[in-house]
Scaffold this active site. Structure first.
Site, PDB file in Angstrom:
ATOM      1  N   GLU A  82      81.169  20.456  33.413  1.00 35.06           N
ATOM      2  CA  GLU A  82      82.524  20.679  33.918  1.00 35.06           C
ATOM      3  C   GLU A  82      83.544  20.944  32.816  1.00 35.06           C
ATOM      4  O   GLU A  82      84.735  21.086  33.084  1.00 35.06           O
ATOM      5  CB  GLU A  82      82.975  19.470  34.747  1.00 35.06           C
ATOM      6  CG  GLU A  82      82.136  19.260  36.002  1.00 35.06           C
ATOM      7  CD  GLU A  82      82.685  18.186  36.925  1.00 35.06           C
ATOM      8  OE1 GLU A  82      83.648  17.486  36.527  1.00 35.06           O
ATOM      9  OE2 GLU A  82      82.157  18.038  38.051  1.00 35.06           O
ATOM     10  N   ARG A 134      84.783  16.497  31.380  1.00 38.87           N
ATOM     11  CA  ARG A 134      85.568  17.738  31.438  1.00 38.87           C
ATOM     12  C   ARG A 134      86.081  18.226  30.093  1.00 38.87           C
ATOM     13  O   ARG A 134      86.728  19.259  30.026  1.00 38.87           O
ATOM     14  CB  ARG A 134      86.739  17.570  32.420  1.00 38.87           C
ATOM     15  CG  ARG A 134      86.238  17.422  33.821  1.00 38.87           C
ATOM     16  CD  ARG A 134      87.307  17.328  34.890  1.00 38.87           C
ATOM     17  NE  ARG A 134      86.648  16.811  36.075  1.00 38.87           N
ATOM     18  CZ  ARG A 134      86.588  15.535  36.394  1.00 38.87           C
ATOM     19  NH1 ARG A 134      87.228  14.638  35.688  1.00 38.87           N
ATOM     20  NH2 ARG A 134      85.916  15.139  37.447  1.00 38.87           N
ATOM     21  N   GLY A 194      86.770   5.582  39.829  1.00 36.63           N
ATOM     22  CA  GLY A 194      86.029   4.494  40.446  1.00 36.63           C
ATOM     23  C   GLY A 194      86.644   3.942  41.713  1.00 36.63           C
ATOM     24  O   GLY A 194      86.207   2.897  42.201  1.00 36.63           O
ATOM     25  N   ASP A 317      91.108  10.093  51.567  1.00 38.22           N
ATOM     26  CA  ASP A 317      90.697  10.416  50.199  1.00 38.22           C
ATOM     27  C   ASP A 317      91.421  11.664  49.694  1.00 38.22           C
ATOM     28  O   ASP A 317      90.853  12.485  48.981  1.00 38.22           O
ATOM     29  CB  ASP A 317      89.175  10.602  50.121  1.00 38.22           C
ATOM     30  CG  ASP A 317      88.676  10.782  48.691  1.00 38.22           C
ATOM     31  OD1 ASP A 317      89.379  10.380  47.754  1.00 38.22           O
ATOM     32  OD2 ASP A 317      87.577  11.343  48.506  1.00 38.22           O
ATOM     33  N   TRP A 405      89.086  19.122  41.605  1.00 41.33           N
ATOM     34  CA  TRP A 405      89.476  19.069  40.193  1.00 41.33           C
ATOM     35  C   TRP A 405      89.413  20.429  39.517  1.00 41.33           C
ATOM     36  O   TRP A 405      90.027  20.609  38.464  1.00 41.33           O
ATOM     37  CB  TRP A 405      88.556  18.098  39.439  1.00 41.33           C
ATOM     38  CG  TRP A 405      87.148  18.596  39.369  1.00 41.33           C
ATOM     39  CD1 TRP A 405      86.138  18.317  40.228  1.00 41.33           C
ATOM     40  CD2 TRP A 405      86.612  19.503  38.408  1.00 41.33           C
ATOM     41  NE1 TRP A 405      85.003  18.994  39.864  1.00 41.33           N
ATOM     42  CE2 TRP A 405      85.262  19.727  38.745  1.00 41.33           C
ATOM     43  CE3 TRP A 405      87.135  20.139  37.282  1.00 41.33           C
ATOM     44  CZ2 TRP A 405      84.431  20.575  38.010  1.00 41.33           C
ATOM     45  CZ3 TRP A 405      86.305  20.977  36.555  1.00 41.33           C
ATOM     46  CH2 TRP A 405      84.967  21.193  36.916  1.00 41.33           C
ATOM     47  N   CYS A 617      70.592   6.655  49.728  1.00 40.06           N
ATOM     48  CA  CYS A 617      69.904   7.859  49.245  1.00 40.06           C
ATOM     49  C   CYS A 617      70.683   9.145  49.490  1.00 40.06           C
ATOM     50  O   CYS A 617      70.592  10.102  48.712  1.00 40.06           O
ATOM     51  CB  CYS A 617      68.530   8.000  49.903  1.00 40.06           C
ATOM     52  SG  CYS A 617      67.536   6.494  49.924  1.00 40.06           S
ATOM     53  N   CYS A 620      73.017  11.440  46.963  1.00 44.65           N
ATOM     54  CA  CYS A 620      72.382  12.234  45.901  1.00 44.65           C
ATOM     55  C   CYS A 620      71.318  13.186  46.430  1.00 44.65           C
ATOM     56  O   CYS A 620      71.192  14.312  45.938  1.00 44.65           O
ATOM     57  CB  CYS A 620      71.749  11.313  44.858  1.00 44.65           C
ATOM     58  SG  CYS A 620      72.934  10.410  43.850  1.00 44.65           S
ATOM     59  N   HIS A 621      70.548  12.730  47.423  1.00 50.91           N
ATOM     60  CA  HIS A 621      69.388  13.511  47.865  1.00 50.91           C
ATOM     61  C   HIS A 621      69.642  14.332  49.122  1.00 50.91           C
ATOM     62  O   HIS A 621      68.812  15.175  49.477  1.00 50.91           O
ATOM     63  CB  HIS A 621      68.201  12.577  48.104  1.00 50.91           C
ATOM     64  CG  HIS A 621      67.712  11.898  46.866  1.00 50.91           C
ATOM     65  ND1 HIS A 621      66.930  12.533  45.932  1.00 50.91           N
ATOM     66  CD2 HIS A 621      67.905  10.626  46.406  1.00 50.91           C
ATOM     67  CE1 HIS A 621      66.648  11.688  44.951  1.00 50.91           C
ATOM     68  NE2 HIS A 621      67.228  10.529  45.213  1.00 50.91           N
ATOM     69  N   MET A 660      68.330   7.246  37.451  1.00 47.29           N
ATOM     70  CA  MET A 660      68.039   6.749  38.794  1.00 47.29           C
ATOM     71  C   MET A 660      68.437   5.281  38.895  1.00 47.29           C
ATOM     72  O   MET A 660      67.989   4.446  38.099  1.00 47.29           O
ATOM     73  CB  MET A 660      66.541   6.901  39.078  1.00 47.29           C
ATOM     74  CG  MET A 660      66.076   6.242  40.371  1.00 47.29           C
ATOM     75  SD  MET A 660      66.663   7.087  41.840  1.00 47.29           S
ATOM     76  CE  MET A 660      66.073   5.981  43.126  1.00 47.29           C
TER      77      MET A 660
END
Length: 688
Positions: A82, A134, A194, A317, A405, A617, A620-621, A660
């Protein structure tokens, strides 16, 4: 004196003088005058106004078609890239995943040195949106980088040796840093992220020479039983109710900053609330300052000066951490000193940067959470159904925002702002069973650990997803042109005096457009999706255009839109460049998973497996078998033995070296069996 001595003396002087000029330190005045030295790129947004407009004009709308590759640098990075590179003294400084900093010869791409802060890979579990960075900052003879695990590090710009390091966060809590530091008046300034996990946002200034803390500004109030850090925070506390501090409050300042030297004001964008759902966060209402706001601070001491809140009582958000641009615009016959922002909530704002007065704000994409902004008060008029109480609501924009962003750019010659706009709507509903997840105990990236207080559910979309490059007139508050992209999550933007706009795309192209019309003039494949913003510089009379390419980030973890997906690279182009591009082998198509055995007792076990998968999961997956994944593979396309032995990865740290998370202590062997069942059954259902 012998006659040949004079040429020799001149030659020695030439090399001596050149050497000194090449090691010119970056001063406060150089940062203030960055527009006057367009051959360099000294700070994240090019200048303190963060316009990302370069006055270089060797490359124009007439000859952009002749661009060719000058050089490329192989980062070998497997995660999102980024960064906006910096260039000074012929050296390029660019960061990659895991906060690694590279110093390259800006003429050739040769690696001069590399600094790896050795972020513990398990710390990646605290990052909501990939292990990205960044960029860096340069000042005097140092280069500064902030690491994912919350350290601010000063390095010798010439050789990369560490000068000092300071810890800026409590590492027992899931704070992360992904943003680029800025340097203002001898102070290195950095925020953190965070909020999804439940932290309290702040931004801190450190002495650039020593690393000692100079000041800190908190964006939201803390525990009412403790003294307030400032009068501004005391006033802000009156806009909150309940025990808001137990969930941290949020408001993290993880990206946007700008500075006006004449007004001696720095500006910072603040983030979303923790939890997202204001019914849980502040049950009796309130604006919840300074969430989702632009805040002006005195850079000398960090004291609050003014604020403008883009989303009072944020519920979706809708961060205001998106790019801030300063400009002087003629509005209603008067030249106004303004700050411009296109935050997540979908309105384009023009604010008086001297005092925070609202000037104008209009939607730059379709939105449904508010009907308009009341120009008398500067407040959005909310759609009552957007509160998403007990009925699913399609939030438009969704939590990814109408603009995230990815930097936008302002061209004073065209008068236009160029925005990487998008829509990825989500259906949201109130979570009546929400309980606060203590951030000191939340150490892994999992949707179930996020302090949102809301649930994302499925539904029939009314608003299609899209990605586009949008040219926006900030005075008329209207679209001038747009370019539709294949998908959302496209790269940031650069504009130049050559009447050009450059942008990378999520499907792996780097493109130049006519800044006035939007006509495509040139494009080049990059082998992987682009999310970073381009930059430009000049050396030895040659203008270069550079883009850092590397798919990843919040969207790129679980999905991909390009036919190829290579490792991260830095590409640099010039007119007439003849360097050959690397090979881009097409991605191999993996068969869907089959033949996994699992031990479950009932259909209820599968339902529980679905819930566990969603919590631990999905982020990410992705959905099993919905696609082959992005930077992280989709488990529905895994090899059978991988899912068969899933506990090795989930409970026994088999992939800890790649980031992971370790779920031992939070998932059991029985839970893993249920997740296996859900994955295989989902794959089987997708083939019916």
């Amino acid at each position: 004196m012998r006659p040949y001595f004079f040429p020799l003396l001149l030659l020695i002087c030439h090399f001596s003088c050149s050497s000194k000029s090449q090691e010119t330190p970056v001063t406060d005045q150089m940062l203030i005058d960055a527009d006057k030295t367009p051959g360099s790129w000294l700070t994240y947004g090019l200048n303190y106004s963060e316009t990302r407009f370069s006055e270089l004009n060797q490359i124009t709308d007439q000859n952009a078609k002749d661009l060719g590759l000058a050089w490329y640098f192989e980062m070998g990075a497997e995660r999102g890239v980024e960064a906006t590179p910096l260039v000074n003294n012929g050296i390029m400084y660019v960061t990659g995943p895991w906060s690694v900093l590279y110093a390259l010869d800006a003429r050739t791409g040769e690696r001069l040195w590399e600094y790896d802060p050795q972020v513990p890979k398990e710390y990646g579990g605290k990052a909501c949106c990939d292990v990205v960075n960044r960029g860096a900052a340069i000042y005097q003879d140092k280069v500064y980088v902030a690491s994912l695990d919350g350290r601010l590090i000063a390095l010798n710009a010439k050789d990369g040796s560490k000068v000092w390091e300071t810890l800026t966060v409590d590492q027992s809590i899931p704070y992360t840093i992904t943003g680029a530091p800025r340097v203002i008046k001898g102070k290195v300034i950095i925020g953190n992220g965070g909020a999804e996990f439940g932290v309290r946002g702040y931004i801190t200034a450190y002495d650039a020479e020593t690393g000692k803390q100079v000041w800190r500004f908190y964006s939201v109030p803390g525990n009412l039983e403790l003294p307030f850090e400032s009068k501004a925070i005391e006033e802000a506390s009156k806009t909150w109710t309940g025990k808001y501090w137990e969930a941290g409050g949020g408001g993290t300042m993880w990206d946007a900053m700008a500075y006006d030297p004449d007004l001696n004001l720095m500006y910072v964008g603040t983030g979303n609330g923790s939890p997202w759902n204001r019914r849980h966060r502040s049950p009796e209402g309130g604006d919840n300052l300074f969430l989702s706001s632009i805040v002006a601070l005195n850079p000398d001491d960090g004291e609050y000066v003014w604020h403008y809140q883009t989303t009072p009582g944020d519920n979706w958000d809708y961060t205001a951490t998106q790019h801030l641009i300063l400009a002087d615009l003629p509005i209603n016959g008067l030249e106004r000193k303004v700050i411009m922002q296109a935050p997540k909530n979908g309105f384009f704002y023009v604010i008086d940067r001297t005092n925070g007065e609202f000037i104008s704000g209009e939607p730059f994409v379709p939105i449904n959470w508010a009907s308009h902004i009341d120009y008398a008060t500067g407040r959005p008029v909310e759609n009552p159904s957007a509160a998403y109480n007990d009925i699913p609501y399609e939030a438009v924009p969704g939590p990814n925002g109408a603009h995230n962003w990815h930097p936008m750019a302002f061209n004073p010659q065209t008068g236009l702002v160029y925005i990487p706009a998008q829509n990825m709507s989500f259906f949201m509903i109130h979570d009546p069973k929400y309980k606060f997840n203590d951030p000191s105990e939340t150490m892994a990236i999992a949707a179930g650990d996020w302090n949102t207080g809301s649930m994302l559910v499925s539904g029939e979309r009314e608003y299609p997803n899209f990605g586009k490059l949008l040219a926006w007139d900030p005075i008329k508050q209207e679209k001038i042109w747009e370019v539709e992209h294949f998908a959302p999550a496209n790269g940031g933007v650069l504009t130049t005096a050559g009447n050009l706009v450059f942008q990378g795309t999520s499907d792996g192209r780097f493109v130049a457009y006519n800044a006035k019309s939007g006509e495509k003039l040139w494009e080049n494949p990059t082998g992987t999706g682009i999310i970073a913003a381009p930059m430009t510089y000049e050396l030895d009379g040659v203008q270069y255009i550079t883009i850092a390419a590397g798919w990843g980030g919040s969207t790129g973890l679980g999905s991909t839109f390009s036919e190829t997906q290579t490792t991260g690279k830095i590409y640099t182009f010039k007119l007439g460049g003849t360097e050959r591009l690397p090979d881009f082998p097409k991605k191999k198509s993996n068969p869907k998973l089959s033949g996994v055995t699992y031990q479950i007792e009932s259909e209820a076990d599968v339902m529980l497996g679905a819930k566990l998968y969603l919590n631990y999961c999905f982020i990410c997956h992705g959905n099993p078998a919905s696609g082959e994944g992005g930077r992280i593979p989709n488990l529905g396309y895994s090899q059978t033995e991988v899912i068969q032995n899933l506990e090795a990865y989930v409970l026994n740290r088999a992939l800890a070296s790649k980031g992971m998370p370790d779920f031992s202590g939070r998932l059991t062997q029985g839970d893993v069996e249920k997740i296996k069942a859900f994955i295989q059954i989902s794959v089987d259902a997708s083939q019916e």
